[in-house]
Design a protein around this motif. Structure first.
Motif, PDB file in Angstrom:
ATOM      1  N   ALA A 212       0.852  -1.201   0.000  1.00 42.13           N
ATOM      2  CA  ALA A 212       0.000   0.000   0.000  1.00 42.13           C
ATOM      3  C   ALA A 212       0.886   1.249   0.000  1.00 42.13           C
ATOM      4  N   GLU A 213       1.970   1.202   0.789  1.00 43.36           N
ATOM      5  CA  GLU A 213       2.897   2.348   0.780  1.00 43.36           C
ATOM      6  C   GLU A 213       3.585   2.460  -0.585  1.00 43.36           C
ATOM      7  N   ALA A 214       3.962   1.321  -1.160  1.00 45.34           N
ATOM      8  CA  ALA A 214       4.627   1.344  -2.470  1.00 45.34           C
ATOM      9  C   ALA A 214       3.683   1.838  -3.569  1.00 45.34           C
ATOM     10  N   LEU A 215       2.413   1.500  -3.452  1.00 42.84           N
ATOM     11  CA  LEU A 215       1.427   1.968  -4.435  1.00 42.84           C
ATOM     12  C   LEU A 215       1.213   3.481  -4.322  1.00 42.84           C
ATOM     13  N   GLY A 216       1.537   4.034  -3.160  1.00 41.23           N
ATOM     14  CA  GLY A 216       1.329   5.463  -2.935  1.00 41.23           C
ATOM     15  C   GLY A 216      -0.009   5.781  -2.320  1.00 41.23           C
ATOM     16  N   ILE A 217      -0.759   4.766  -1.895  1.00 40.36           N
ATOM     17  CA  ILE A 217      -2.109   4.990  -1.377  1.00 40.36           C
ATOM     18  C   ILE A 217      -2.091   5.130   0.155  1.00 40.36           C
ATOM     19  N   ILE A 257      -3.432   4.489  -8.112  1.00 34.75           N
ATOM     20  CA  ILE A 257      -3.229   3.075  -8.493  1.00 34.75           C
ATOM     21  C   ILE A 257      -3.304   2.964 -10.014  1.00 34.75           C
ATOM     22  N   THR A 258      -2.132   2.861 -10.603  1.00 36.59           N
ATOM     23  CA  THR A 258      -1.975   2.877 -12.062  1.00 36.59           C
ATOM     24  C   THR A 258      -1.065   1.716 -12.460  1.00 36.59           C
ATOM     25  N   PRO A 259      -0.949   1.412 -13.759  1.00 35.47           N
ATOM     26  CA  PRO A 259      -0.028   0.336 -14.150  1.00 35.47           C
ATOM     27  C   PRO A 259       1.386   0.533 -13.605  1.00 35.47           C
ATOM     28  N   LYS A 260       1.847   1.775 -13.576  1.00 33.43           N
ATOM     29  CA  LYS A 260       3.212   2.024 -13.081  1.00 33.43           C
ATOM     30  C   LYS A 260       3.313   1.812 -11.571  1.00 33.43           C
ATOM     31  N   SER A 261       2.321   2.275 -10.833  1.00 37.06           N
ATOM     32  CA  SER A 261       2.433   2.106  -9.367  1.00 37.06           C
ATOM     33  C   SER A 261       2.257   0.638  -8.988  1.00 37.06           C
ATOM     34  N   VAL A 262       1.471  -0.112  -9.779  1.00 38.34           N
ATOM     35  CA  VAL A 262       1.342  -1.555  -9.531  1.00 38.34           C
ATOM     36  C   VAL A 262       2.689  -2.234  -9.767  1.00 38.34           C
ATOM     37  N   GLU A 263       3.398  -1.804 -10.799  1.00 36.87           N
ATOM     38  CA  GLU A 263       4.715  -2.398 -11.050  1.00 36.87           C
ATOM     39  C   GLU A 263       5.700  -2.045  -9.929  1.00 36.87           C
ATOM     40  N   ASN A 264       5.601  -0.809  -9.431  1.00 39.58           N
ATOM     41  CA  ASN A 264       6.432  -0.442  -8.271  1.00 39.58           C
ATOM     42  C   ASN A 264       6.135  -1.361  -7.092  1.00 39.58           C
ATOM     43  N   ASN A 277       0.682 -14.621  -0.998  1.00 40.06           N
ATOM     44  CA  ASN A 277      -0.704 -14.171  -1.087  1.00 40.06           C
ATOM     45  C   ASN A 277      -0.826 -12.809  -1.770  1.00 40.06           C
ATOM     46  N   ALA A 278       0.226 -12.014  -1.626  1.00 39.22           N
ATOM     47  CA  ALA A 278       0.176 -10.656  -2.175  1.00 39.22           C
ATOM     48  C   ALA A 278       0.003 -10.660  -3.684  1.00 39.22           C
ATOM     49  N   ILE A 279       0.473 -11.716  -4.352  1.00 34.90           N
ATOM     50  CA  ILE A 279       0.287 -11.791  -5.810  1.00 34.90           C
ATOM     51  C   ILE A 279      -1.211 -11.845  -6.126  1.00 34.90           C
ATOM     52  N   ILE A 280      -1.915 -12.684  -5.379  1.00 33.85           N
ATOM     53  CA  ILE A 280      -3.358 -12.795  -5.602  1.00 33.85           C
ATOM     54  C   ILE A 280      -4.040 -11.463  -5.280  1.00 33.85           C
ATOM     55  N   HIS A 281      -3.682 -10.867  -4.159  1.00 30.83           N
ATOM     56  CA  HIS A 281      -4.383  -9.639  -3.746  1.00 30.83           C
ATOM     57  C   HIS A 281      -4.062  -8.459  -4.673  1.00 30.83           C
ATOM     58  N   LEU A 282      -2.794  -8.333  -5.041  1.00 36.55           N
ATOM     59  CA  LEU A 282      -2.433  -7.209  -5.912  1.00 36.55           C
ATOM     60  C   LEU A 282      -3.088  -7.383  -7.285  1.00 36.55           C
TER      61      LEU A 282
END
Ligand code: FES
Length: 571
Positions: A212-217, A257-264, A277-282
């Protein structure tokens, strides 16, 4: 960023009586009953999604955090209004918390959309709550800030430091092996989880907080703050103020939450050795924004993202150490050359602006530098092959490299019940170099994809000193678990996937190097098995279970419901 819409506060989304003025008048008169002044009722509204529940130990601190968020909103000139949603306490739910994640996301989405608010602050923490809140919030599309309850502190027992729940598993394995007795395990039980907050290691909850921090949210520097630290309360207050700024700027969750922030977020997941599990959730969170996560792209990122963080279950330290060492901000500063720096964050600045300057003190025992990583490649890898045509996940950071290139004999358990009935049978025909295979534990199975992929080492082998074996299933694994464990095999057995056609005695080849997992059975034999095997599926006749069994997608689509995706995939 969008053009800033005019905050509407309680005039948002009026109840439909066929007379808007009457609806507004009635709403304000009812709101007055709660003791608010009429001037406060004219302010922009920040909804606060509260997940306090006495069935959720990890959320014990939620009321204090909600109070702090309210303070931040009020000080910034808004009206904070708290509302409850479903809460998912990981160990209190049957059959699994994942089964209810989509229900919670629907609750969150509909309550954000159905109630009059200009922004929302999500207060969650335990494994499935943050994914559910973000999934719902992405679908709702308002300005959004995530706050988490934060990790537990570690406890002490006989001079040893303990933290939920990698140590829970370590001691349980010792108990199963006959190394410690019943009285000792009961003593340990009372010292594993000793404060409010989420599990103390880089399990699923801490991973999702970090993402969530990496996504910027989430506000910078707040993912790892311990639950009981005063900084966490200050972070909640600042999050309330940040929500008001997002309203003024017109910045919605879709801008963040954008393609770039998801990649981050994927880069950070790989660098922290985070939960499978994070793969499934993300994937599910991104799917709500119409963003696809391709497991082959995950492998490309994994090849070029080193593991930097030395936390349990893959390493030595706990979340409180990560916070003291510099937190996720320090990790992201190391990853800076690999990240998309133009992503917007809820602090109002870009990621690049946020990461300018130094991290200050960084404890290099906990957070390594990019040029001195713990491992040169990322913590997770996707496998493909005859056994997993749509992919499977291996947490290589938590696995034994000696088992990475190996062929073995399958010892098959056809269900969780079969596993628990036979795994400790002294007569079970199993050897240390066999591959344990669990079927019918995927999303479409009656068990609803539990965290059962951490198949226990058969007792007779555990007692003989065997610590790890190749284990393969369509189940998930707790973020706090470890071992050479291939998970999320897709399609799952209950969907008719090849995993359901494996028989004891078959040969399976694992190659982490070539990213393959293959069943060495010829196609004629497989066709015969396919024609004679009836997948075990759940067929509930009513209620949420029926909705789940009809709509749930497989692991490579985040186990979301088809009709909740940004673009529905089925008719
Ligand atoms: Fe809630 Fe582990 S039980 S995070």
């Amino acid at each position: 960023m969008n053009d800033a819409p005019k905050p509407l506060g309680l005039s948002n989304g009026l109840t439909n009586y066929g007379d808007q003025d009457f609806a507004r008048y009635l709403r304000l008169s009812m709101a007055r009953a709660m003791g608010y002044s009429s001037s406060l009722l004219q302010k922009p509204v920040v909804g606060i999604a509260s997940t306090y529940s006495e069935f959720n130990n990890c959320h014990r601190g939620v009321p204090e955090l909600v109070t702090a968020v309210k303070r931040g909103v009020l000080a910034a000139g808004g009206l904070p209004l708290e509302f409850p949603t479903i809460s998912l306490g990981e160990v209190f739910l049957n059959p699994t918390s994942l089964f209810f994640r989509n229900l919670m996301s629907m609750d969150t989405e509909e309550m954000i959309k159905g109630q009059p608010m200009d922004a929302v602050v999500l207060v969650g923490g335990c494994d499935k709550t943050v994914p559910a809140q973000l999934m719902g919030a992405v679908s709702a599309g308002l300005p959004t800030v995530q706050v988490v309850t934060g990790p537990m502190m570690t406890g002490r027992w006989r001079g040893e430091r303990l933290g939920a729940c990698t140590d829970c598993r370590r001691f349980w394995a010792r108990f199963r092996a006959g190394d410690i007795d019943g009285e000792t395990i009961r003593e340990v039980e009372g010292n594993l989880a000793t404060t409010a907050g989420t599990c103390a290691v880089m399990g699923t909850a801490s991973t999702m907080a970090s993402l969530a921090e990496a996504l910027g949210i989430m506000l910078p520097g707040t993912a790892a703050i311990p639950a009981v630290h005063a900084d966490r309360i200050r972070a909640a207050e600042a999050s309330g103020a940040a929500a008001m700024e997002l309203i003024r700027a017109g910045t919605t969750i879709r801008d963040v939450i954008t393609p770039k922030s998801v990649e981050n977020a994927l880069r950070v997941l790989l660098a922290i050795g985070g939960s499978t599990n994070a793969i499934i959730h993300l994937t599910a969170i991104a799917g709500r924004a119409g963003i696809e996560i391709d497991l082959r792209r995950l492998n490309e990122l994994s090849d070029t993202t080193p593991v930097l963080v030395d936390l349990k279950p893959t390493g030595s330290f706990y979340m409180e150490d990560l916070y003291a060492a510099g937190g996720i901000g320090a990790v992201m500063r190391e990853l800076k050359p690999l990240l998309h720096l133009d992503c917007l964050t809820v602090s109002g600045e870009t990621l690049g602006a946020r990461l300018e300057g130094s991290s200050g003190f960084v404890d290099r025992a906990v957070i390594r530098s990019l040029d001195n990583p713990l491992q040169p490649q990322g913590g997770l890898v996707a496998l493909f092959g005859d056994l997993a045509p749509r992919g499977a996940i291996l947490k290589r950071a938590a696995a034994d490299p000696k088992l990475f290139e190996k062929e073995g004999r399958a010892v098959v358990f056809t269900s969780l019940e079969d596993l628990s009935a036979r795994i400790d049978d002294p007569d079970l025909d199993v050897r240390a170099d066999d591959f344990l295979v669990l079927q019918n534990a995927g999303p479409l199975s009656p068990s609803g994809m539990p965290e059962a992929g951490y198949i226990p080492i058969p007792q007779k082998l555990a007692q003989a000193g065997v610590k790890d074996m190749v284990r393969i299933s369509d189940a998930r694994m707790s973020g706090t678990a470890y071992g050479t464990i291939v998970l999320h095999v897709t399609p799952d057995a209950a969907s008719g996937g090849p995993l359901g056609l494996v028989r004891t005695g078959d040969r399976i080849r694992l190659s982490v190097e070539t990213r393959r997992i293959d069943l060495l059975v010829d196609e004629i034999e497989m066709a015969t098995r396919r024609a004679t095997t009836i997948p075990i599926t759940a067929n509930p006749t009513r209620g949420y279970a029926r909705l789940y069994s009809r709509e749930v997608l497989l692991a490579d689509q985040g186990c979301d419901f088809d009709f909740l995706l940004a673009t529905p995939q089925k008719d």
